[in-house]
Design an enzyme around this catalytic site. Structure first.
Site, PDB file in Angstrom:
ATOM      1  N   LYS A 186       0.969  -0.563   6.724  1.00  0.00           N
ATOM      2  CA  LYS A 186       2.259  -0.745   6.033  1.00  0.00           C
ATOM      3  C   LYS A 186       3.418  -0.315   6.944  1.00  0.00           C
ATOM      4  O   LYS A 186       3.199   0.368   7.949  1.00  0.00           O
ATOM      5  CB  LYS A 186       2.283   0.072   4.741  1.00  0.00           C
ATOM      6  CG  LYS A 186       1.085  -0.119   3.829  1.00  0.00           C
ATOM      7  CD  LYS A 186       0.981  -1.495   3.210  1.00  0.00           C
ATOM      8  CE  LYS A 186      -0.144  -1.507   2.170  1.00  0.00           C
ATOM      9  NZ  LYS A 186      -0.436  -2.834   1.646  1.00  0.00           N
TER      10      LYS A 186
HETATM   11  C1  LIG Z   1      -1.395  -2.532   0.206  1.00  0.00           C
HETATM   12  C2  LIG Z   1      -0.966  -2.977  -1.131  1.00  0.00           C
HETATM   13  C3  LIG Z   1      -1.401  -2.354  -2.304  1.00  0.00           C
HETATM   14  C4  LIG Z   1      -2.507  -1.321  -2.328  1.00  0.00           C
HETATM   15  O1  LIG Z   1      -2.332  -0.229  -1.537  1.00  0.00           O
HETATM   16  P1  LIG Z   1      -3.616   0.623  -1.063  1.00  0.00           P
HETATM   17  O2  LIG Z   1      -3.004   1.849  -0.485  1.00  0.00           O
HETATM   18  O3  LIG Z   1      -4.331  -0.207  -0.054  1.00  0.00           O
HETATM   19  O4  LIG Z   1      -4.441   0.905  -2.271  1.00  0.00           O
HETATM   20  C5  LIG Z   1      -0.861  -2.755  -3.508  1.00  0.00           C
HETATM   21  N1  LIG Z   1       0.048  -3.740  -3.574  1.00  0.00           N
HETATM   22  C6  LIG Z   1       0.473  -4.403  -2.467  1.00  0.00           C
HETATM   23  C7  LIG Z   1       1.503  -5.472  -2.620  1.00  0.00           C
HETATM   24  C8  LIG Z   1      -0.031  -4.036  -1.212  1.00  0.00           C
HETATM   25  O5  LIG Z   1       0.400  -4.711  -0.140  1.00  0.00           O
END
Ligand SMILES: *Cc1c(COP(=O)(O)O)cnc(C)c1O
Length: 366
Positions: A186
């Site tokens: 991210k």
């Molecule tokens: C990455 C992501 C999640 C989930 O996050 P995690 O930390 O991997 O559980 C939820 N929603 C979106 C839009 C994402 O890109």
């Protein structure tokens, strides 16, 4: 020249000495769960997003799920979710036993269309989850207006939107809460799993403090049947070192996006629509092409790595067979799944690498 889609260790190389000494400090302090490092990061992230509270949890999925639980959303309730989103958005809804009600984008857009929201609301609707997909915020002014009129809660999925704003405000301002992921890839990523919720609602914060820690804030006294989902202090330490660099990393993404938007204009690619490149923090730079799979193979042969976000729409996943959706039931989400391709994006890219991507695309799709 090879162009990797992503390089999550770039930020480590950039900040190695700072990260190492911060980690050693946390290690020596000896509080590894719900300690000072977590509290400091929660403070810093709340301040950065201009929200009153930040509650660190184990993952982005948990941030969504625990918030729905905190609102007592479950069996018999409906939650409106974009038809085109990452699978965990839907998973949070079904994990608490609620029914996901899909919300389509319009035309070649990727974001759920606020104009379609109102007609999806029923007496069972408890919440809506706008997803700030690919780093660009949904128009939250419109969403808030509709949600308030129908008395439904807003949970912003901000997992791809660290630093992004809607009408000048970070996620967590327009909604009742925002859920964040700090998964390594991210825009602000830990070196492992991590997540958080931001909110201005004190009662929600208190409830989340219970839910993330067995339903307890006083040791061995359990108020509710909670879970174990805490952002651990080593990850919080890393995130706290990285947070001050987020804006510069996002600026770097915007610079690359501007090059793609300008230099790929005369091609058969469908570029993402924006009024201003700074509207988005470009977690992903999506394009669409009628011959997407051939384009992806061609780029791969040029050494340019790409990904598809996402190849199967949530409603057509095997996991949701029982929900009864058929191919064709959500045509826009399905079309995006067939045509979308994500170009290399991130602060790891050099100008020359971006030029390579552009030259390959011009050769294929002019
Ligand atoms: C990455 C992501 C999640 C989930 O996050 P995690 O930390 O991997 O559980 C939820 N929603 C979106 C839009 C994402 O890109």
């Amino acid at each position: 020249m090879a162009v990797p889609f992503l390089d999550v260790s770039q930020s480590y190389r950039q900040l190695a000495t700072q990260i190492q000494s911060a980690l050693i400090h946390t290690l020596e302090q000896g509080q590894y769960v719900l300690g000072q490092a977590l509290e400091q990061f929660e403070h810093d992230f709340a301040e950065y997003t201009h929200t009153r509270y930040c509650i660190g949890v184990g993952t982005g999925l948990d941030a969504l799920k625990l918030t729905l639980q905190a609102w007592d959303i479950g069996v018999g309730d409906e939650v409106i979710v974009p038809s085109h989103t990452a699978f965990p958005t839907w998973l949070a809804v079904t994990a608490v036993g609620a029914q996901p009600v899909p919300w389509e984008p319009k035309g070649h857009e990727y974001h759920a269309d606020p104009d379609l929201l109102e007609e999806l609301i029923t007496p069972r609707t408890r919440a809506v989850i706008p997803v700030h997909l690919y780093g660009q915020c949904v128009d939250m002014q419109v969403v808030q207006h509709i949600a308030r009129r129908h008395d439904i809660l807003i949970l912003e999925d901000a997992a791809q939107a660290h630093g992004a704003k809607s009408h000048g405000h970070h996620p967590g301002f327009w909604g009742d809460a925002a859920a964040w992921s700090f998964y390594p890839s991210k825009n602000l990523g830990a070196f492992g799993d991590a997540g958080a919720i931001t909110t201005n609602d004190r009662a929600l914060r208190n409830r989340l403090h219970l839910l993330r820690n067995y339903g307890s804030t006083v040791k061995y006294v359990n108020e509710i049947a909670g879970s174990n989902s805490r952002l651990d202090d080593l990850q919080a330490t890393i995130l706290r070192v990285k947070l001050p660099y987020l804006e510069s990393w996002n600026a770097c993404r915007q610079h690359i996006a501007q090059r793609y938007l300008t230099e790929l204009r005369q091609t058969s690619l469908i570029l993402p629509s924006t009024r201003d490149v700074r509207e988005s923090v470009w977690h992903v730079f999506p394009v669409q092409h009628r011959d997407r799979d051939r384009l992806q193979r061609y780029l791969n042969d040029c050494g340019v790595q790409t990904l598809i976000h996402y190849p199967i729409a949530p409603h057509l996943q095997r996991a949701y067979q029982h929900l009864g959706f058929k191919p064709g039931s959500l045509p826009i989400a399905e079309s995006i799944a067939q045509h979308e391709l994500s170009l290399p994006m991130g602060p790891h890219l050099t100008e020359d690498q971006v030029t390579t991507v552009i030259q390959c695309l011009l050769a294929f799709a002019r």
